[in-house]
Scaffold this motif. Structure first.
Motif, PDB file in Angstrom:
ATOM      1  N   SER A 219       0.811  -1.226   0.000  1.00 16.23           N
ATOM      2  CA  SER A 219       0.000   0.000   0.000  1.00 16.23           C
ATOM      3  C   SER A 219       0.841   1.271   0.000  1.00 16.23           C
ATOM      4  O   SER A 219       0.288   2.376  -0.070  1.00 16.23           O
ATOM      5  CB  SER A 219      -0.911   0.021   1.235  1.00 16.23           C
ATOM      6  OG  SER A 219      -0.137   0.036   2.426  1.00 16.23           O
ATOM      7  N   LEU A 220       2.160   1.135   0.056  1.00 15.25           N
ATOM      8  CA  LEU A 220       3.037   2.297   0.145  1.00 15.25           C
ATOM      9  C   LEU A 220       2.768   3.294  -0.981  1.00 15.25           C
ATOM     10  O   LEU A 220       2.609   4.490  -0.762  1.00 15.25           O
ATOM     11  CB  LEU A 220       4.496   1.847   0.119  1.00 15.25           C
ATOM     12  CG  LEU A 220       5.568   2.924   0.231  1.00 15.25           C
ATOM     13  CD1 LEU A 220       5.468   3.658   1.555  1.00 15.25           C
ATOM     14  CD2 LEU A 220       6.955   2.315   0.056  1.00 15.25           C
ATOM     15  N   ALA A 221       2.748   2.790  -2.194  1.00 11.27           N
ATOM     16  CA  ALA A 221       2.444   3.614  -3.358  1.00 11.27           C
ATOM     17  C   ALA A 221       1.435   2.847  -4.219  1.00 11.27           C
ATOM     18  O   ALA A 221       1.628   1.659  -4.462  1.00 11.27           O
ATOM     19  CB  ALA A 221       3.712   3.904  -4.166  1.00 11.27           C
ATOM     20  N   PRO A 222       0.341   3.480  -4.609  1.00 10.18           N
ATOM     21  CA  PRO A 222       0.124   4.929  -4.480  1.00 10.18           C
ATOM     22  C   PRO A 222      -0.632   5.360  -3.223  1.00 10.18           C
ATOM     23  O   PRO A 222      -0.746   6.554  -2.975  1.00 10.18           O
ATOM     24  CB  PRO A 222      -0.726   5.229  -5.704  1.00 10.18           C
ATOM     25  CG  PRO A 222      -1.569   3.993  -5.856  1.00 10.18           C
ATOM     26  CD  PRO A 222      -0.682   2.843  -5.457  1.00 10.18           C
ATOM     27  N   LEU A 223      -1.185   4.419  -2.420  1.00  7.72           N
ATOM     28  CA  LEU A 223      -2.145   4.835  -1.404  1.00  7.72           C
ATOM     29  C   LEU A 223      -1.544   5.757  -0.351  1.00  7.72           C
ATOM     30  O   LEU A 223      -2.042   6.865  -0.134  1.00  7.72           O
ATOM     31  CB  LEU A 223      -2.767   3.621  -0.708  1.00  7.72           C
ATOM     32  CG  LEU A 223      -3.738   4.009   0.416  1.00  7.72           C
ATOM     33  CD1 LEU A 223      -4.937   4.771  -0.114  1.00  7.72           C
ATOM     34  CD2 LEU A 223      -4.171   2.802   1.211  1.00  7.72           C
ATOM     35  N   LEU A 224      -0.508   5.325   0.354  1.00  6.96           N
ATOM     36  CA  LEU A 224      -0.010   6.139   1.457  1.00  6.96           C
ATOM     37  C   LEU A 224       0.564   7.463   0.970  1.00  6.96           C
ATOM     38  O   LEU A 224       0.416   8.499   1.631  1.00  6.96           O
ATOM     39  CB  LEU A 224       1.019   5.358   2.280  1.00  6.96           C
ATOM     40  CG  LEU A 224       0.425   4.655   3.513  1.00  6.96           C
ATOM     41  CD1 LEU A 224      -0.611   3.617   3.098  1.00  6.96           C
ATOM     42  CD2 LEU A 224       1.506   3.999   4.363  1.00  6.96           C
ATOM     43  N   ASP A 225       1.189   7.449  -0.209  1.00  7.62           N
ATOM     44  CA  ASP A 225       1.665   8.709  -0.785  1.00  7.62           C
ATOM     45  C   ASP A 225       0.497   9.661  -1.041  1.00  7.62           C
ATOM     46  O   ASP A 225       0.571  10.870  -0.781  1.00  7.62           O
ATOM     47  CB  ASP A 225       2.418   8.449  -2.087  1.00  7.62           C
ATOM     48  CG  ASP A 225       3.726   7.708  -1.869  1.00  7.62           C
ATOM     49  OD1 ASP A 225       4.199   7.672  -0.713  1.00  7.62           O
ATOM     50  OD2 ASP A 225       4.278   7.163  -2.842  1.00  7.62           O
ATOM     51  N   ARG A 226      -0.593   9.120  -1.539  1.00  4.86           N
ATOM     52  CA  ARG A 226      -1.778   9.930  -1.815  1.00  4.86           C
ATOM     53  C   ARG A 226      -2.403  10.449  -0.514  1.00  4.86           C
ATOM     54  O   ARG A 226      -2.908  11.574  -0.456  1.00  4.86           O
ATOM     55  CB  ARG A 226      -2.800   9.109  -2.595  1.00  4.86           C
ATOM     56  CG  ARG A 226      -3.955   9.902  -3.173  1.00  4.86           C
ATOM     57  CD  ARG A 226      -4.872   9.013  -3.978  1.00  4.86           C
ATOM     58  NE  ARG A 226      -4.162   8.288  -5.019  1.00  4.86           N
ATOM     59  CZ  ARG A 226      -4.636   7.205  -5.646  1.00  4.86           C
ATOM     60  NH1 ARG A 226      -5.829   6.730  -5.305  1.00  4.86           N
ATOM     61  NH2 ARG A 226      -3.952   6.605  -6.577  1.00  4.86           N
ATOM     62  N   CYS A 227      -2.349   9.631   0.538  1.00  2.75           N
ATOM     63  CA  CYS A 227      -2.895  10.060   1.825  1.00  2.75           C
ATOM     64  C   CYS A 227      -2.127  11.256   2.375  1.00  2.75           C
ATOM     65  O   CYS A 227      -2.718  12.172   2.965  1.00  2.75           O
ATOM     66  CB  CYS A 227      -2.852   8.904   2.824  1.00  2.75           C
ATOM     67  SG  CYS A 227      -4.069   7.605   2.496  1.00  2.75           S
ATOM     68  N   VAL A 228      -0.815  11.256   2.187  1.00  2.00           N
ATOM     69  CA  VAL A 228      -0.016  12.406   2.621  1.00  2.00           C
ATOM     70  C   VAL A 228      -0.456  13.657   1.862  1.00  2.00           C
ATOM     71  O   VAL A 228      -0.652  14.735   2.443  1.00  2.00           O
ATOM     72  CB  VAL A 228       1.485  12.144   2.423  1.00  2.00           C
ATOM     73  CG1 VAL A 228       2.298  13.403   2.703  1.00  2.00           C
ATOM     74  CG2 VAL A 228       1.953  11.012   3.333  1.00  2.00           C
ATOM     75  N   GLU A 229      -0.638  13.521   0.552  1.00  2.00           N
ATOM     76  CA  GLU A 229      -1.049  14.662  -0.273  1.00  2.00           C
ATOM     77  C   GLU A 229      -2.415  15.194   0.129  1.00  2.00           C
ATOM     78  O   GLU A 229      -2.645  16.406   0.148  1.00  2.00           O
ATOM     79  CB  GLU A 229      -1.076  14.248  -1.745  1.00  2.00           C
ATOM     80  CG  GLU A 229       0.284  13.883  -2.325  1.00  2.00           C
ATOM     81  CD  GLU A 229       0.160  13.270  -3.708  1.00  2.00           C
ATOM     82  OE1 GLU A 229      -0.990  13.140  -4.192  1.00  2.00           O
ATOM     83  OE2 GLU A 229       1.196  12.909  -4.286  1.00  2.00           O
TER      84      GLU A 229
END
Length: 340
Positions: A219-229
């Protein structure tokens, strides 16, 4: 890792609430796999409070309402502004005398049977019923429980339509806008469901169980990156991946396959070489990601909870993470904890 530290949860709507970095997952209060009595459940919550834990997560499904009853009783009388509580929606609990010990993994469930309902009315009813079981006038966070293609199979489209077109998300927005809750999101084992939900609704947060752990980081990319954004806070449930990272050989609530056992053994070997309990690494690893707000392991007893707290606070040398990345045992793109 400081167990008393807090991070803001519910950031997307501007209603961030301070959740302790270590919380308590309350499935065990509902008798997950092993029965515990009321006194033992109370002792677990009392121990969490003594340790400084102020974030508690439960669900109607846990013990078929048993966890909510026990958690509410244990928290009653404590200053309401001193803790954060989340529960879940998506199942209505209906009386059923045919319920037996062991149903759905609950050792001693109460006589209720869950029925999925993600509609507008179903969400509002579930919220109201949870308040009554908890004995509280409000909860801070509601998570939509167990929505996803793997969970529902051929019925996923039907349930997703209830949530999106049948008013489920609209009910959650209503509760948030009216101040009945501070935040809402998904509470799931499938990271893809969170990504799908973020595309159609302004989530505040998500409880992601078992999908961003020392064992797996898909889930690191793209989900967690998107959550930071997007400012979507992530709560890490199941940090031991159903227990395999704590030594019970269970993965995704079932006996672990050989490939998973081999990977865990390899991770464990690196941890032993570094003189670090694998459980400590498992609890601390996900906290390094900027999207992650809290980690909420469960506990079967006060002693187990104290041990979890000690692992959460244990110093870990930076070399451990470097070795795990070099040997391909964690994603090299994953943020890792800084040494104390």
């Amino acid at each position: 890792m400081d167990i008393h530290a807090t991070r803001g949860l519910g950031r997307a709507s501007g209603n961030a609430i301070p959740a302790t970095c270590m919380g308590l997952g309350c499935a065990q209060l509902g008798g997950l796999y092993e029965a515990i009595d009321d006194a033992a459940a109370r002792a677990i919550v009392d121990t969490a409070w003594e340790l400084g834990i102020r974030y508690f997560d439960t669900a109607p499904y846990y013990g078929f309402t048993l966890s909510e009853h026990r958690l509410g009783a244990a928290l009653r009388g404590r200053p309401r502004g001193d803790y954060v509580i989340s529960t879940k929606v998506g199942r209505l609990m209906e009386p059923d005398r045919s319920v037996r010990p062991g149903d759905c993994g609950w050792a001693a469930p109460l006589p209720f049977r869950p029925r999925f309902d993600y509609t507008y009315d179903g969400i509002l009813r579930s919220h109201e019923h949870s308040l009554q079981r908890l004995g509280l006038d409000r909860v801070d966070i509601l998570y939509v429980h167990d929505i996803g293609r793997v969970t529902h199979g051929a019925r996923h489209g039907f349930h997703w339509d209830q949530l999106t077109n049948g008013g489920g998300f609209r009910a959650l927005v209503k509760l948030r806008d009216e101040g009945a809750i501070h935040a809402f999101g998904l509470g799931v084992n499938e990271w893809e469901a969170v990504a799908d939900a973020m595309a159609v609704c302004d989530l505040d947060c998500a409880l992601l169980a078992g999908r961003y752990t020392l064992l797996e980081q898909a889930s690191l990319a793209p989900l967690l990156d998107r959550c930071v954004e997007r400012g979507v806070g992530i709560v890490i449930g199941g940090p031991f991946n159903s227990g395999i990272l704590a030594g019970n050989r269970k993965f995704n609530y079932e006996d672990a396959p050989a490939a998973i056992l081999a990977r865990v053994e390899a991770i464990g070997a690196v941890c032993r070489e570094a003189g670090v309990p694998m459980q400590a690494a498992a609890l601390q690893f996900p906290m390094a990601h900027p999207a992650v707000v809290s980690c909420i392991p469960g506990a079967q007893s006060p002693a187990q909870l104290r041990q979890n707290a000690a692992w959460f606070a244990q110093a870990i040398p930076a070399g451990l993470w470097a070795t795990l990345a070099r040997e391909g045992l964690i994603d090299p793109r994953a943020p890792v904890p800084l040494p104390a």
